[in-house]
Design an enzyme around this catalytic site. Structure first.
Site, PDB file in Angstrom:
ATOM      1  N   ASP A   4       0.933  -1.200   0.037  1.00 44.85           N
ATOM      2  CA  ASP A   4      -0.005   0.092  -0.143  1.00 44.85           C
ATOM      3  C   ASP A   4       0.828   1.311   0.115  1.00 44.85           C
ATOM      4  OD1 ASP A   4      -2.495  -1.154  -0.235  1.00 44.85           O
ATOM      5  OD2 ASP A   4      -2.632  -1.520   1.983  1.00 44.85           O
ATOM      6  N   GLY A   5       1.971   1.313   0.581  1.00 43.52           N
ATOM      7  CA  GLY A   5       2.925   2.459   0.545  1.00 43.52           C
ATOM      8  C   GLY A   5       3.433   2.766  -0.832  1.00 43.52           C
ATOM      9  N   ASP A  13      -4.127  11.348   3.675  1.00 44.40           N
ATOM     10  CA  ASP A  13      -4.724  11.930   4.693  1.00 44.40           C
ATOM     11  C   ASP A  13      -3.788  13.108   4.928  1.00 44.40           C
ATOM     12  OD1 ASP A  13      -2.618  10.609   6.027  1.00 44.40           O
ATOM     13  OD2 ASP A  13      -3.945   8.995   6.621  1.00 44.40           O
ATOM     14  N   ASP A  66      -4.344  14.024  21.267  1.00 46.92           N
ATOM     15  CA  ASP A  66      -3.011  13.792  20.509  1.00 46.92           C
ATOM     16  C   ASP A  66      -3.049  13.956  19.180  1.00 46.92           C
ATOM     17  OD1 ASP A  66      -2.261  12.502  22.772  1.00 46.92           O
ATOM     18  OD2 ASP A  66      -2.213  10.544  22.136  1.00 46.92           O
ATOM     19  N   THR A  79      -9.367   3.744   5.128  1.00 47.91           N
ATOM     20  CA  THR A  79      -9.017   2.501   5.572  1.00 47.91           C
ATOM     21  C   THR A  79      -7.632   2.196   6.229  1.00 47.91           C
ATOM     22  OG1 THR A  79      -8.519   1.972   3.364  1.00 47.91           O
ATOM     23  CG2 THR A  79     -10.671   1.331   4.092  1.00 47.91           C
ATOM     24  N   TYR A 109      -4.857   5.053   8.735  1.00 48.26           N
ATOM     25  CA  TYR A 109      -4.722   5.616  10.106  1.00 48.26           C
ATOM     26  C   TYR A 109      -5.883   5.836  10.618  1.00 48.26           C
ATOM     27  CZ  TYR A 109      -2.550   8.527  13.697  1.00 48.26           C
ATOM     28  OH  TYR A 109      -2.178   9.122  15.102  1.00 48.26           O
ATOM     29  N   SER A 166      -7.714   2.667  11.771  1.00 48.36           N
ATOM     30  CA  SER A 166      -7.039   2.200  12.980  1.00 48.36           C
ATOM     31  C   SER A 166      -7.443   2.819  14.180  1.00 48.36           C
ATOM     32  CB  SER A 166      -5.429   1.836  12.788  1.00 48.36           C
ATOM     33  OG  SER A 166      -4.903   3.283  12.752  1.00 48.36           O
TER      34      SER A 166
END
Length: 280
Positions: free
Chosen positions: A71-72, A141, A170, A181, A183, A186
């Site tokens: 994915d990266g 994102d 944070d 789907t 960060y 998660s």
């Protein structure tokens, strides 16, 4: 989603890892391309990585970009071809592979079909962020987080010019459907199905009992201000640090006019990937 029946004449190639880890797959792709009369185009870093020589073509001429990676690597390719007419299809050599259309063991059959024109194109909205006179494009994102590990920040936020107050946390994630789907997921944010022209806004570890994610349509920008008196905030775009927000400064993010073009085999739908990746 639009159908594509045009055979590929030129394909750009983006890979993950070193030649010894991806070389066999690249050789299989080169064999497929030779058999089908497809010219492969390589960016400079791929030429150097795989020792391909200097004649590597112009990526702008590609009909399709083929990714051999996770994915990266898919994210890097989608960002590279953002705003162009070049769709990106992936073969998964990573861990999750949500954005990839096929697994590594299906490379020959899957890419053979794709090079023959048997694929579909999904248009995915991107983000544009601005702070301090600088602008950045994001495929996944835009994140604002504390610049000091273990320290909360006080973030003020507004949507469409309407102030929604401030919250100790944070950080905050603003994600596209493709980034929802990652960060965002998660961290408990909502999954945006491909086809939605919207962005998700999710706080990271908010010090509150009622902070809830929001899904925001096109045309309503998000403004995030650092209201922490003694601490800077960091702005990340697709996982990369792009700037700092001093106390009192803000970043504005919204859906861009540019779109990513994700190519996929017809049967590799959003929901088939969702089931494969996230269902137990």
């Amino acid at each position: 989603m639009s159908a594509t029946a045009k055979a590929v004449k030129r394909a750009a190639v983006i890979t993950h890892g070193k030649a010894e880890t991806i070389g066999a797959a690249l050789e299989r792709l080169q064999t497929l391309a030779t058999e089908r009369g497809v010219e492969l185009l390589f960016p400079d870093e791929e030429v150097e990585k795989h020792g391909l020589g200097s004649d590597h073509g112009d990526l702008a001429d590609a009909d399709l970009a083929v990714v051999l990676g996770g994915d990266g690597t898919m994210l890097r390719a989608l960002r590279r071809f953002l705003g162009t007419a070049v769709p990106v299809i992936g073969v998964n050599f990573g861990r999750v592979g949500f954005l990839a259309s096929m697994e590594a063991d299906a490379l020959d059959e899957g890419l053979g079909r794709a090079l023959a024109g048997d694929y579909r194109v999904v248009e995915l909205p991107a983000l544009e962020a601005e702070a301090g006179g600088e602008r950045w494009a994001a495929v996944n994102d835009v994140v604002v987080t504390s610049s000091t590990l273990g320290r909360m920040v006080e973030l003020g936020w507004a949507i469409g010019g309407e102030d929604l107050g401030s919250l100790p946390c944070d950080g905050l994630i603003c994600s596209t459907p493709s980034g929802s789907t990652a960060y965002n997921l998660s961290n408990g944010g909502p999954v945006l199905v491909w086809g939605l022209d919207a962005m998700a806004i999710t706080f990271v570890a908010p010090h509150s009992l009622d902070a809830r994610p929001l899904v925001v349509p096109r045309g309503l920008d998000l403004a995030v201000a650092n209201r922490t008196p003694d601490l800077s905030a960091t702005v990340l775009v697709d996982g990369h640090v792009v700037g700092e927000l001093a106390p009192g400064k803000e970043v504005v993010a919204g859906l861009s006019r540019q779109r990513s073009l994700l190519a996929t085999l017809p049967e590799s739908t959003f929901f088939s990937r969702y089931r494969r990746t996230f269902s137990s």
